[in-house]
Design an enzyme around this catalytic site. Structure first.
Site, PDB file in Angstrom:
ATOM      1  N   VAL A  45       0.838  -1.208   0.000  1.00 44.90           N
ATOM      2  CA  VAL A  45       0.000   0.000   0.000  1.00 44.90           C
ATOM      3  C   VAL A  45       0.871   1.256   0.000  1.00 44.90           C
ATOM      4  O   VAL A  45       0.606   2.217  -0.730  1.00 44.90           O
ATOM      5  CB  VAL A  45      -0.968  -0.001   1.198  1.00 44.90           C
ATOM      6  CG1 VAL A  45      -1.780   1.290   1.231  1.00 44.90           C
ATOM      7  CG2 VAL A  45      -1.901  -1.207   1.127  1.00 44.90           C
ATOM      8  N   CYS A  46       1.923   1.247   0.808  1.00 45.36           N
ATOM      9  CA  CYS A  46       2.818   2.407   0.875  1.00 45.36           C
ATOM     10  C   CYS A  46       3.443   2.702  -0.484  1.00 45.36           C
ATOM     11  O   CYS A  46       3.598   3.870  -0.877  1.00 45.36           O
ATOM     12  CB  CYS A  46       3.930   2.165   1.891  1.00 45.36           C
ATOM     13  SG  CYS A  46       3.344   1.941   3.577  1.00 45.36           S
ATOM     14  N   THR A  47       3.821   1.665  -1.202  1.00 47.15           N
ATOM     15  CA  THR A  47       4.442   1.861  -2.514  1.00 47.15           C
ATOM     16  C   THR A  47       3.464   2.510  -3.487  1.00 47.15           C
ATOM     17  O   THR A  47       3.825   3.423  -4.233  1.00 47.15           O
ATOM     18  CB  THR A  47       4.948   0.511  -3.066  1.00 47.15           C
ATOM     19  OG1 THR A  47       5.900  -0.034  -2.138  1.00 47.15           O
ATOM     20  CG2 THR A  47       5.611   0.693  -4.424  1.00 47.15           C
TER      21      THR A  47
END
Length: 221
Positions: A45-47
């Site tokens: 998700v962060c990416t």
């Protein structure tokens, strides 16, 4: 947000980042700022979030907003992760257009109230939640949004609220539900009809409601 409320002076912390050591207020200068945190490098998700942020970074620049991210990993990990991020992003840039703060000891995450108690790493330590802090040129907190680690943000919404914050910082108006630039805005209740007429040459329209109170006043900014 524990210890950090709207209108508070944002802490002028020092931190190691992917562009070297910075002092936040010096980094921001006279610009607006947005600080957005991430649970951990090399996570799905962060990416996607950083890739989106890179793609729309020019939109933040147009609004004179400096972007800075934070994750609990090291500067070295951030640099390596950035390569993955830019490979995922459809941005024309080859390098990440904003720095990432290294918060490996979670000192900033604790100070700013950004830890998610329900999401933990392999060692059982809490991960950073997905916080958004919008900081004004006066270095005061103008907006905070806190998402859990499991929910990715919407950067179109972040840009929309920045548009609202910048507009309402200079005009005596408020933005209604689902407002976007170009839409009508609302005249703040503290303005008299005479003051509103003088301030808004495009005219003010009032929506009639059963109470008979004339508080739903609209104008074109």
């Amino acid at each position: 947000m524990p210890g950090l409320l709207l209108g508070d002076l944002f802490p002028n912390f020092e931190a190691d980042t992917t562009i070297g050591r910075i002092k936040l207020h010096d980094f921001l200068g006279s610009s607006w700022g947005v600080l957005f945190s991430h649970p951990k490098d090399f996570t799905p998700v962060c990416t996607t979030e950083l890739a989106c942020a890179a793609k729309v970074s020019d939109e933040f620049k147009k609004r004179d907003v400096k972007m800075i991210a934070l994750s609990i990993d090291s500067v070295e990990d951030h640099h390596n992760w950035s390569k993955d991020v830019m490979a995922v992003s459809s941005s024309a840039a080859k390098t990440l257009p904003f720095p990432i703060i290294a918060d490996h000891n979670r000192a900033l995450s604790i100070e700013l109230g950004m830890l998610d108690p329900d999401e933990r790493d392999s060692e059982g330590l809490p991960l950073t939640a997905r916080c958004v802090f919008v900081i004004g040129p006066d270095k005061k907190l103008k907006l905070s949004i806190l998402y859990p680690a499991t929910t990715g943000r919407n950067f179109d919404e972040i840009l929309r609220v920045i548009d609202s914050l910048q507009l309402t910082a200079h005009k005596k108006v408020a933005t209604p539900v689902d407002w976007k630039p170009g839409d009508k805005v609302m005249v703040i209740p503290s303005l008299s009809e005479a003051e509103a007429a003088a301030l808004f040459p495009n005219g003010v329209t009032t929506k009639e409601v059963p109470s008979g109170k004339k508080y739903l006043r609209y104008t074109q900014p």
